[in-house]
Design an enzyme around this catalytic site. Sequence first.
Site, mmCIF file in Angstrom:
data_model
loop_
_atom_site.group_PDB
_atom_site.id
_atom_site.type_symbol
_atom_site.label_atom_id
_atom_site.label_comp_id
_atom_site.label_asym_id
_atom_site.label_seq_id
_atom_site.Cartn_x
_atom_site.Cartn_y
_atom_site.Cartn_z
ATOM 1 N N ASN A 63 10.711 9.924 0.014
ATOM 2 C CA ASN A 63 9.400 9.372 0.344
ATOM 3 C C ASN A 63 8.384 10.079 -0.548
ATOM 4 O O ASN A 63 8.072 11.249 -0.333
ATOM 5 C CB ASN A 63 9.103 9.623 1.828
ATOM 6 C CG ASN A 63 7.758 9.065 2.236
ATOM 7 O OD1 ASN A 63 6.921 8.720 1.399
ATOM 8 N ND2 ASN A 63 7.537 8.970 3.536
ATOM 9 N N TYR A 154 -6.196 -0.136 -2.644
ATOM 10 C CA TYR A 154 -5.178 -0.358 -3.690
ATOM 11 C C TYR A 154 -5.789 -0.218 -5.090
ATOM 12 O O TYR A 154 -5.239 0.456 -5.970
ATOM 13 C CB TYR A 154 -4.598 -1.755 -3.475
ATOM 14 C CG TYR A 154 -3.422 -2.131 -4.324
ATOM 15 C CD1 TYR A 154 -2.131 -1.742 -3.984
ATOM 16 C CD2 TYR A 154 -3.577 -2.927 -5.460
ATOM 17 C CE1 TYR A 154 -1.039 -2.115 -4.753
ATOM 18 C CE2 TYR A 154 -2.494 -3.314 -6.231
ATOM 19 C CZ TYR A 154 -1.224 -2.910 -5.875
ATOM 20 O OH TYR A 154 -0.150 -3.292 -6.634
ATOM 21 N N ALA A 155 -6.969 -0.845 -5.295
ATOM 22 C CA ALA A 155 -7.615 -0.785 -6.620
ATOM 23 C C ALA A 155 -8.020 0.650 -6.951
ATOM 24 O O ALA A 155 -7.850 1.104 -8.091
ATOM 25 C CB ALA A 155 -8.830 -1.709 -6.651
ATOM 26 N N ALA A 156 -8.540 1.368 -5.952
ATOM 27 C CA ALA A 156 -8.960 2.756 -6.196
ATOM 28 C C ALA A 156 -7.746 3.606 -6.565
ATOM 29 O O ALA A 156 -7.801 4.415 -7.508
ATOM 30 C CB ALA A 156 -9.656 3.325 -4.955
ATOM 31 N N LYS A 158 -4.887 2.559 -7.874
ATOM 32 C CA LYS A 158 -4.318 2.129 -9.158
ATOM 33 C C LYS A 158 -5.212 2.541 -10.328
ATOM 34 O O LYS A 158 -4.726 2.794 -11.439
ATOM 35 C CB LYS A 158 -4.058 0.620 -9.151
ATOM 36 C CG LYS A 158 -2.961 0.186 -8.165
ATOM 37 C CD LYS A 158 -1.619 0.814 -8.489
ATOM 38 C CE LYS A 158 -0.470 0.205 -7.685
ATOM 39 N NZ LYS A 158 0.824 0.847 -7.995
HETATM 40 P P1 NAI Z 1 7.898 -4.187 -3.131
HETATM 41 O O1 NAI Z 1 7.152 -4.042 -1.848
HETATM 42 O O2 NAI Z 1 8.756 -5.395 -3.328
HETATM 43 O O3 NAI Z 1 8.779 -2.886 -3.411
HETATM 44 C C1 NAI Z 1 8.249 -1.597 -3.273
HETATM 45 C C2 NAI Z 1 9.377 -0.612 -3.089
HETATM 46 O O4 NAI Z 1 8.795 0.694 -2.898
HETATM 47 C C3 NAI Z 1 10.221 -0.891 -1.849
HETATM 48 O O5 NAI Z 1 11.588 -0.778 -2.168
HETATM 49 C C4 NAI Z 1 9.764 0.156 -0.855
HETATM 50 O O6 NAI Z 1 10.767 0.531 0.095
HETATM 51 C C5 NAI Z 1 9.406 1.317 -1.777
HETATM 52 N N1 NAI Z 1 8.485 2.260 -1.168
HETATM 53 C C6 NAI Z 1 7.421 2.004 -0.375
HETATM 54 N N2 NAI Z 1 6.847 3.152 0.031
HETATM 55 C C7 NAI Z 1 7.554 4.162 -0.537
HETATM 56 C C8 NAI Z 1 7.453 5.578 -0.489
HETATM 57 N N3 NAI Z 1 6.515 6.178 0.246
HETATM 58 N N4 NAI Z 1 8.341 6.310 -1.190
HETATM 59 C C9 NAI Z 1 9.323 5.718 -1.907
HETATM 60 N N5 NAI Z 1 9.471 4.376 -1.972
HETATM 61 C C10 NAI Z 1 8.595 3.608 -1.300
HETATM 62 O O7 NAI Z 1 6.772 -4.106 -4.270
HETATM 63 P P2 NAI Z 1 6.841 -4.484 -5.816
HETATM 64 O O8 NAI Z 1 6.127 -5.766 -6.013
HETATM 65 O O9 NAI Z 1 8.213 -4.335 -6.318
HETATM 66 O O10 NAI Z 1 5.879 -3.357 -6.410
HETATM 67 C C11 NAI Z 1 6.353 -2.251 -7.174
HETATM 68 C C12 NAI Z 1 5.160 -1.585 -7.837
HETATM 69 O O11 NAI Z 1 4.503 -2.514 -8.693
HETATM 70 C C13 NAI Z 1 4.099 -1.090 -6.854
HETATM 71 O O12 NAI Z 1 3.554 0.119 -7.306
HETATM 72 C C14 NAI Z 1 3.054 -2.192 -6.913
HETATM 73 O O13 NAI Z 1 1.778 -1.722 -6.536
HETATM 74 C C15 NAI Z 1 3.130 -2.573 -8.372
HETATM 75 N N6 NAI Z 1 2.618 -3.887 -8.700
HETATM 76 C C16 NAI Z 1 3.231 -5.022 -8.246
HETATM 77 C C17 NAI Z 1 2.727 -6.267 -8.588
HETATM 78 C C18 NAI Z 1 3.356 -7.528 -8.151
HETATM 79 O O14 NAI Z 1 2.821 -8.591 -8.485
HETATM 80 N N7 NAI Z 1 4.481 -7.514 -7.427
HETATM 81 C C19 NAI Z 1 1.534 -6.393 -9.429
HETATM 82 C C20 NAI Z 1 0.979 -5.132 -9.848
HETATM 83 C C21 NAI Z 1 1.516 -3.932 -9.500
#
Ligand code: NAI
Length: 246
Positions: A63, A154-156, A158
């Site tokens: 985590n 989220y924006a802050a 990022k």
């Molecule tokens: P998702 O929700 O599908 O996957 C996120 C993963 O991070 C999950 O496997 C979750 O279990 C894990 N996670 C959550 N909290 C955690 C923690 N405290 N410690 C370790 N792991 C943790 O999200 P997604 O879309 O794959 O996003 C991945 C990254 O990309 C994030 O940082 C998100 O902000 C960023 N992002 C995503 C976009 C999108 O369109 N999907 C656009 C811009 C940025």
Amino acid sequence: MIDLSGKVAVVTGSGRGLGKGIVMKLASLGAETIVSDIDDRSIQETVQEIQSYGGKAFGKACNVSQPDEAEEFVQEVIARYGTIDILVNNAGINRDAMMHKMSVEEWQQVMNVNINGVFYMMQPAVKVMREKESGSVINISSASWQGNIGQANYAAAKAGVIGLTKTAAKELGKKGVTVNAICPGFIETDMTRGVPDHVWDMMVNKIALGRAGQPEDVANCIAFLASEQANYITGEVINVGGGMVL
Ligand code: NAI
């Protein structure tokens, strides 16, 4: 051709979504990958998938919002592999609400994972990179860093990732370590799949290439940044959004 053979790569939040796409890409290019997430089951599934095509993967829960856990995790990886060559800080969450309705808890949860977690992972990992004078850190920011309605937290966070990335690039450049940030646009994952149809259509309409991105679209850019071919690129913020922000 990108070859990551012999490189040790950690990807946080890589049990599913973007992180899974990234870790699978790095493994397919020969890296020894460490699949890390808070969700044990998704870790095991991703590790098995990588191993099923002959890739190298080891799974360990972490985590990232817990500083002691992040430190312990990094030390365990170093004890097992001797080093970390590539660190991708991908774990992230959203808790969207208009600012006047956002709870302090929603603010803090997003800060704890999306910016504090990046620092907690980077601090112990860059120590080993400094010592051996090589390494690549890639932080996942977001197109939302420039401000997005309903995403003050989220924006802050990022935007904070970008400041942290540029500072680390300046501090570590002379030590041969590169640090870059990626801003994905609208990528099809669990984070975005839940949006109502009209929001999905509105988002896709903003994208020059006319489609939502796939995890592999982002993973391709990360593979390049993690490779030797990118060793003169640092402190950059790269949009991977199909032309969503132009
Ligand atoms: P998702 O929700 O599908 O996957 C996120 C993963 O991070 C999950 O496997 C979750 O279990 C894990 N996670 C959550 N909290 C955690 C923690 N405290 N410690 C370790 N792991 C943790 O999200 P997604 O879309 O794959 O996003 C991945 C990254 O990309 C994030 O940082 C998100 O902000 C960023 N992002 C995503 C976009 C999108 O369109 N999907 C656009 C811009 C940025």
